[in-house]
Design a protein around this motif. Structure first.
Motif, short mmCIF file in Angstrom:
data_model
loop_
_atom_site.label_atom_id
_atom_site.label_comp_id
_atom_site.label_asym_id
_atom_site.label_seq_id
_atom_site.Cartn_x
_atom_site.Cartn_y
_atom_site.Cartn_z
N VAL A 1 2.55 3.06 -7.29
CA VAL A 1 1.61 2.82 -6.20
C VAL A 1 2.17 3.51 -4.96
N VAL A 2 1.33 4.31 -4.30
CA VAL A 2 1.78 5.11 -3.17
C VAL A 2 0.89 4.85 -1.97
N ALA A 3 1.50 4.49 -0.84
CA ALA A 3 0.78 4.30 0.42
C ALA A 3 0.54 5.65 1.07
N VAL A 4 -0.66 5.84 1.61
CA VAL A 4 -0.99 7.14 2.20
C VAL A 4 -1.01 7.11 3.73
N GLY A 5 -0.91 5.93 4.33
CA GLY A 5 -0.85 5.87 5.79
C GLY A 5 -2.17 5.61 6.47
N GLY A 6 -3.16 5.18 5.72
CA GLY A 6 -4.44 4.83 6.33
C GLY A 6 -5.61 5.23 5.45
N LYS A 7 -6.69 4.49 5.59
CA LYS A 7 -7.89 4.71 4.79
C LYS A 7 -8.41 6.14 4.92
N HIS A 8 -8.37 6.67 6.13
CA HIS A 8 -8.92 8.00 6.38
C HIS A 8 -8.16 9.10 5.64
N LEU A 9 -6.94 8.82 5.19
CA LEU A 9 -6.14 9.83 4.48
C LEU A 9 -6.30 9.77 2.96
N LEU A 10 -7.03 8.79 2.46
CA LEU A 10 -7.17 8.65 1.00
C LEU A 10 -7.81 9.89 0.35
N PRO A 11 -8.87 10.47 0.90
CA PRO A 11 -9.43 11.68 0.25
C PRO A 11 -8.43 12.83 0.17
N GLY B 1 -13.49 -7.62 1.39
CA GLY B 1 -12.69 -7.90 2.59
C GLY B 1 -11.49 -6.98 2.62
N ASP B 2 -10.32 -7.55 2.46
CA ASP B 2 -9.08 -6.77 2.38
C ASP B 2 -8.09 -7.50 1.49
N LEU B 3 -6.93 -6.89 1.28
CA LEU B 3 -5.94 -7.48 0.39
C LEU B 3 -5.50 -8.85 0.88
N GLU B 4 -5.32 -9.00 2.18
CA GLU B 4 -4.88 -10.29 2.72
C GLU B 4 -5.88 -11.39 2.41
N ALA B 5 -7.17 -11.07 2.43
CA ALA B 5 -8.19 -12.07 2.10
C ALA B 5 -8.04 -12.53 0.66
N VAL C 1 1.51 0.34 3.52
CA VAL C 1 2.74 -0.08 2.85
C VAL C 1 2.68 -1.52 2.34
N THR C 2 1.94 -2.38 3.01
CA THR C 2 1.81 -3.76 2.52
C THR C 2 1.07 -3.77 1.19
N ASP C 3 -0.03 -3.02 1.11
CA ASP C 3 -0.78 -2.91 -0.15
C ASP C 3 0.13 -2.36 -1.25
N ALA C 4 0.90 -1.33 -0.92
CA ALA C 4 1.79 -0.73 -1.91
C ALA C 4 2.86 -1.72 -2.37
N GLY D 1 4.06 -17.14 6.09
CA GLY D 1 2.61 -16.96 6.16
C GLY D 1 2.21 -15.50 6.04
N LEU D 2 0.91 -15.26 6.14
CA LEU D 2 0.37 -13.90 6.00
C LEU D 2 0.60 -13.11 7.28
N ARG D 3 1.74 -12.41 7.35
CA ARG D 3 2.12 -11.68 8.55
C ARG D 3 2.41 -10.20 8.30
N LYS D 4 1.80 -9.61 7.30
CA LYS D 4 1.94 -8.17 6.99
C LYS D 4 3.40 -7.71 6.97
N ASP D 5 4.22 -8.40 6.24
CA ASP D 5 5.62 -8.02 6.05
C ASP D 5 5.75 -7.52 4.62
#
Length: 169
Positions: free
Chosen positions: A56-66, A116-120, A40-43, A135-139
């Motif tokens: 943009v749609v969040a899928v709930g984790g990397k493993h669910l992308l496929p 890395g990741d989006l936060e980086a 959801v943060t990425d979205a 700050g960067l606190r995944k909100d």
């Protein structure tokens, strides 16, 4: 879709009902194109930066992308996936290996890998950081506000390249 996932039709149906976030099908149904992200943060950030086009749609984790990509494709949407590369110093071997496996499972789907990741990436964007008081606190809400405020300023090169790629037809 089951063939794409290499599973039975019944298992594919069960996965769609139980693994993907509630409302996922409604978010992708009828869309010509969607961007799928891990969480959801990425979205929140990408929705603010892309101003909702494409959605943009969040899928709930990397493993669910496929699974999500297969379902969105079956529903008629062109799919782009944004994936954390997990190649930074804080990422472990398992995270890097998970990213590699997901990229393999998404063969044939446009996959945009962030170093890395989006936060980086966001941590290297002064205008974003200035608009983020806590700050960067995944909100997700705070990130979306900060992204909307920073939109139009010079983003880090990898983020600017991602936005360009996602905005092109």
């Amino acid at each position: 879709m089951a063939t794409t996932l290499g599973t039975s039709t019944n298992r594919a149906r069960r996965l769609v009902r139980t693994a993907l976030p509630a409302g996922f099908v409604l978010q992708v149904s009828g869309q010509a194109r969607v961007v799928l992200v891990e969480g959801v943060t990425d979205a929140a950030v990408l929705t603010a930066l892309l101003q909702g086009h494409p959605p943009v749609v969040a899928v709930g984790g990397k493993h669910l992308l496929p699974l999500a990509a297969a379902l969105a494709g079956a529903l008629g949407a062109a799919v782009d996936v944004v994936l954390d590369g997990d190649d930074g110093p804080a990422a472990g071997h398992r995270a890097r290996e998970d990213s590699r496996r997901v990229r393999e499972a998404l063969a044939g789907t446009p996959v945009h890998v962030l170093p890395g990741d989006l936060e980086a990436c966001l941590a290297r964007w002064p205008a974003f950081l200035a608009a983020l008081p806590a700050g960067l606190r995944k909100d997700p809400v705070a990130y979306a506000r900060a992204a909307a405020t920073a939109r139009g300023t010079a983003a880090p090169p990898e983020l600017a390249a991602l936005l360009t790629a996602l905005l092109s037809p």
